[in-house]
Design a protein around this motif. Structure first.
Motif, mmCIF file in Angstrom:
data_model
loop_
_atom_site.group_PDB
_atom_site.id
_atom_site.type_symbol
_atom_site.label_atom_id
_atom_site.label_comp_id
_atom_site.label_asym_id
_atom_site.label_seq_id
_atom_site.Cartn_x
_atom_site.Cartn_y
_atom_site.Cartn_z
ATOM 1 N N ALA A 83 0.839 -1.207 0.000
ATOM 2 C CA ALA A 83 0.000 0.000 0.000
ATOM 3 C C ALA A 83 0.874 1.257 0.000
ATOM 4 O O ALA A 83 0.609 2.220 0.714
ATOM 5 N N VAL A 137 3.202 3.199 -5.359
ATOM 6 C CA VAL A 137 2.777 2.518 -6.584
ATOM 7 C C VAL A 137 1.376 1.934 -6.402
ATOM 8 O O VAL A 137 0.498 2.054 -7.266
ATOM 9 N N ARG A 156 1.273 -4.641 5.071
ATOM 10 C CA ARG A 156 1.813 -4.987 6.389
ATOM 11 C C ARG A 156 1.094 -4.202 7.485
ATOM 12 O O ARG A 156 0.749 -4.722 8.511
ATOM 13 N N SER A 157 0.855 -2.906 7.223
ATOM 14 C CA SER A 157 0.147 -2.107 8.226
ATOM 15 C C SER A 157 -1.107 -1.510 7.583
ATOM 16 O O SER A 157 -1.124 -1.240 6.377
ATOM 17 N N ARG A 213 -1.690 2.791 5.784
ATOM 18 C CA ARG A 213 -1.568 3.278 4.406
ATOM 19 C C ARG A 213 -2.706 2.738 3.535
ATOM 20 O O ARG A 213 -3.089 3.356 2.548
ATOM 21 N N ALA A 222 3.368 -10.413 4.046
ATOM 22 C CA ALA A 222 3.628 -11.141 2.804
ATOM 23 C C ALA A 222 4.981 -11.834 2.800
ATOM 24 O O ALA A 222 5.335 -12.499 1.825
ATOM 25 N N ALA A 274 4.110 -4.826 -3.264
ATOM 26 C CA ALA A 274 4.866 -4.688 -2.012
ATOM 27 C C ALA A 274 6.326 -4.491 -2.429
ATOM 28 O O ALA A 274 6.600 -3.832 -3.431
ATOM 29 N N THR A 296 6.150 -5.974 -10.223
ATOM 30 C CA THR A 296 6.757 -4.864 -10.962
ATOM 31 C C THR A 296 8.274 -4.799 -10.797
ATOM 32 O O THR A 296 8.909 -3.898 -11.344
ATOM 33 N N PHE A 332 7.163 0.409 -15.237
ATOM 34 C CA PHE A 332 7.613 1.124 -16.442
ATOM 35 C C PHE A 332 8.932 0.578 -16.916
ATOM 36 O O PHE A 332 9.068 0.181 -18.071
ATOM 37 N N ASP A 333 9.938 0.573 -16.000
ATOM 38 C CA ASP A 333 11.195 -0.058 -16.412
ATOM 39 C C ASP A 333 11.748 -0.876 -15.251
ATOM 40 O O ASP A 333 12.359 -0.281 -14.372
ATOM 41 N N ASN A 377 10.846 3.506 -3.174
ATOM 42 C CA ASN A 377 11.415 2.966 -1.942
ATOM 43 C C ASN A 377 12.932 3.223 -1.838
ATOM 44 O O ASN A 377 13.709 2.749 -2.664
ATOM 45 N N THR A 414 4.705 3.646 -12.866
ATOM 46 C CA THR A 414 4.853 2.228 -12.506
ATOM 47 C C THR A 414 3.473 1.591 -12.315
ATOM 48 O O THR A 414 3.225 0.461 -12.756
HETATM 49 P P1 NDP Z 1 6.731 1.641 -0.954
HETATM 50 O O1 NDP Z 1 7.859 1.412 -0.021
HETATM 51 O O2 NDP Z 1 6.099 2.997 -1.053
HETATM 52 O O3 NDP Z 1 5.544 0.613 -0.621
HETATM 53 C C1 NDP Z 1 5.753 -0.742 -0.359
HETATM 54 C C2 NDP Z 1 4.520 -1.281 0.355
HETATM 55 O O4 NDP Z 1 4.730 -2.668 0.603
HETATM 56 C C3 NDP Z 1 4.257 -0.617 1.705
HETATM 57 O O5 NDP Z 1 2.887 -0.398 1.854
HETATM 58 C C4 NDP Z 1 4.762 -1.664 2.684
HETATM 59 O O6 NDP Z 1 4.116 -1.681 3.932
HETATM 60 C C5 NDP Z 1 4.389 -2.934 1.948
HETATM 61 N N1 NDP Z 1 5.142 -4.058 2.477
HETATM 62 C C6 NDP Z 1 6.478 -4.128 2.759
HETATM 63 N N2 NDP Z 1 6.779 -5.305 3.305
HETATM 64 C C7 NDP Z 1 5.616 -6.004 3.380
HETATM 65 C C8 NDP Z 1 5.275 -7.284 3.878
HETATM 66 N N3 NDP Z 1 6.192 -8.105 4.389
HETATM 67 N N4 NDP Z 1 3.986 -7.668 3.816
HETATM 68 C C9 NDP Z 1 3.040 -6.861 3.292
HETATM 69 N N5 NDP Z 1 3.296 -5.622 2.811
HETATM 70 C C10 NDP Z 1 4.581 -5.202 2.864
HETATM 71 O O7 NDP Z 1 7.231 1.158 -2.389
HETATM 72 P P2 NDP Z 1 6.732 1.666 -3.825
HETATM 73 O O8 NDP Z 1 5.251 1.748 -3.852
HETATM 74 O O9 NDP Z 1 7.544 2.839 -4.210
HETATM 75 O O10 NDP Z 1 7.213 0.441 -4.741
HETATM 76 C C11 NDP Z 1 6.443 -0.754 -4.845
HETATM 77 C C12 NDP Z 1 7.154 -1.733 -5.786
HETATM 78 O O11 NDP Z 1 7.274 -1.165 -7.079
HETATM 79 C C13 NDP Z 1 8.576 -2.086 -5.341
HETATM 80 O O12 NDP Z 1 8.769 -3.461 -5.559
HETATM 81 C C14 NDP Z 1 9.452 -1.287 -6.279
HETATM 82 O O13 NDP Z 1 10.716 -1.883 -6.471
HETATM 83 C C15 NDP Z 1 8.613 -1.352 -7.535
HETATM 84 N N6 NDP Z 1 8.922 -0.297 -8.526
HETATM 85 C C16 NDP Z 1 9.007 -0.665 -9.845
HETATM 86 C C17 NDP Z 1 9.285 0.277 -10.810
HETATM 87 C C18 NDP Z 1 9.262 -0.102 -12.246
HETATM 88 O O14 NDP Z 1 9.269 0.779 -13.105
HETATM 89 N N7 NDP Z 1 9.213 -1.362 -12.619
HETATM 90 C C19 NDP Z 1 9.556 1.680 -10.478
HETATM 91 C C20 NDP Z 1 9.342 1.988 -9.077
HETATM 92 C C21 NDP Z 1 9.068 1.011 -8.151
HETATM 93 P P3 NDP Z 1 4.427 -0.585 5.090
HETATM 94 O O15 NDP Z 1 3.602 0.597 4.681
HETATM 95 O O16 NDP Z 1 3.955 -1.244 6.335
HETATM 96 O O17 NDP Z 1 5.908 -0.352 5.043
#
Ligand code: NDP
Length: 394
Positions: free
Chosen positions: A9, A12, A35-36, A39, A59, A81, A103, A139-140, A181, A344
């Motif tokens: 959450a 992205v 996780r929480s 958000r 997860a 995530a 992604t 996207f990439d 992230n 993304t």
């Molecule tokens: P964020 O850090 O903003 O969000 C990640 C989310 O995942 C948070 O809500 C987090 O929870 C949750 N999370 C983390 N660990 C767990 C877990 N063990 N169980 C459940 N939920 C969990 O990341 P982004 O939204 O910026 O990025 C998301 C994904 O997109 C990433 O994998 C990133 O690498 C990918 N990405 C891909 C791109 C592309 O172009 N292909 C470009 C940019 C990003 P909490 O809020 O509790 O921390």
């Protein structure tokens, strides 16, 4: 009616949820789990009229994800995530025979490898379960892989070289912040560079190779060669390829901050002892840095991401540039998120939409360029990521 399970959450996810709701006829009910709960609540409050159920899940624990998928009877799992959770969520999808999309490629929390090996190894299990897994639908990786497939299908008999060119000319007003992230972003950009030429990977020092590229609607920017994960699959799937490189823009201030943080050990991913407790410097740095999801309201400027492909069509040399330009403020107005999350999240939604509609199908684990690009390219034009094609002089 379908049920779409979205895990994670963050920035992205917020875009994915907005876009799935805009395409409710395909996605049906949304279950958003992270996780929480906090958000998830913020995202749900953006869309008070939509059918969104929120819940928590860890997860990292496959059994928890299995339970969640079963309890909501999900038709697809969109994993937005972190890359650390890819394998556990994939395993839960195998166990419940549920289609899967992510992604970013799997990473172990203690290593920064950026490779598809462990995800590709699950291909046989996805086949056995009779389900599709779509890897890297951002996207990439993501749209850039589809651009390469589109170039291959419509413009070339053979593509010889590809440069992927990623420019974020956004300004968030902070001295230093990352657009997604921080752990993943800083691991990626502080690692050694790598590109592929004539069948071998060539390693460079971090930021060793720089070129200035003139990005349409943005202007000339310093662009540094990095390793990026989509190259690993593209070298397998693009015919006749001789070289592929990836470049990303960075401003001097970003690079100076990063170098300084690196020099003092703040980018470390090994635990260090601090006043009797173990802390991981990179995790602590993440706590200090602005949350990428909070950058939306303060970011102005544009992103421009694309590919330049050069090769041969009907015996004649040819070079094309396919790119997409997006304005950060427009993204925020539509989804309460900045342009990097937007560009993304929209491809994640499009990949999932094509899977649910059966336009992209198959059993096993796939990278984006293995699918027919046309439907995806059409969706980009109507879902907020219109692209351009230019012929360049060879
Ligand atoms: P964020 O850090 O903003 O969000 C990640 C989310 O995942 C948070 O809500 C987090 O929870 C949750 N999370 C983390 N660990 C767990 C877990 N063990 N169980 C459940 N939920 C969990 O990341 P982004 O939204 O910026 O990025 C998301 C994904 O997109 C990433 O994998 C990133 O690498 C990918 N990405 C891909 C791109 C592309 O172009 N292909 C470009 C940019 C990003 P909490 O809020 O509790 O921390």
């Amino acid at each position: 009616m379908k049920t779409t399970l979205i895990i994670g959450a963050g920035g992205v996810s917020r875009v994915v949820v907005h876009k799935c709701v805009q395409n409710v006829d395909v996605f049906g009910k949304i279950v958003l789990a992270s996780r929480s709960i906090g958000r998830c609540e913020v995202i749900k409050s953006d869309l008070p009229d939509a059918d969104i159920e929120i819940t928590t899940v860890d997860a990292d624990v496959t059994d928890e994800v299995i339970k969640l998928i079963k309890s909501c009877n999900a038709d697809i799992v969109i994993n937005v995530a972190l890359p650390y959770q890819d394998l556990t969520i994939m395993d839960a999808c195998i166990a419940t025979k549920t289609p899967y999309l992510d992604t970013a490629n799997y990473e172990h929390p203690d290593e920064a490898k950026f490779e598809y090996k462990l995800q590709w190894e699950r291909d046989a299990k996805f086949k056995e379960a009779g389900i599709m897994g779509l890897l890297g639908s951002g996207f990439d990786p993501g749209a850039t892989n589809v651009f390469c497939a589109y170039a291959q299908k419509h413009y070339f008999d053979e593509i010889h070289t590809i440069d992927i060119l990623d420019c974020n000319a956004g300004d968030h007003g902070y001295a230093f912040a990352t657009n997604f992230n921080p752990e993943i972003n800083l691991r990626e950009v502080s690692a050694k560079g790598r590109y592929w030429e004539n069948g071998v990977w060539i390693e460079t020092e971090p930021m060793e190779i720089m070129q200035v590229w003139d990005y349409p609607e943005v202007g000339p920017k310093d662009s540094y060669l990095l390793y990026h994960e989509e190259m690993e699959s593209l070298v397998k799937h693009i015919k006749g390829l001789k070289r592929i490189r990836f470049f990303m823009t960075f401003g001097q201030s970003y690079l100076t901050h990063m170098k300084c943080l690196e020099n003092v050990g703040m980018l470390g991913i090994e635990p260090v002892e601090h006043k009797g407790m173990k802390i991981i410097p990179m995790e602590f740095l993440k706590t200090l840095l602005p949350d990428p999801a909070s950058l939306g309201p303060r970011t102005t400027g544009k992103t421009n991401i694309g590919i330049v492909a050069e090769g041969i069509k009907d015996g004649v040399k040819k070079k094309i540039y396919i790119y997409q330009v997006k304005d950060h403020e427009d993204c925020y107005a539509e989804t309460n998120s900045q342009g990097v999350s937007y560009s993304t999240g929209v491809p994640a939604m499009i990949g999932a939409k094509l899977m649910l509609q059966g336009k992209w199908s198959g059993t096993g684990v796939f990278n984006m360029e293995q699918m027919d690009p046309d439907a995806f390219m059409d969706e980009m034009n109507t879902q907020g990521l219109p692209w351009e094609i230019k012929e360049l002089e060879v």
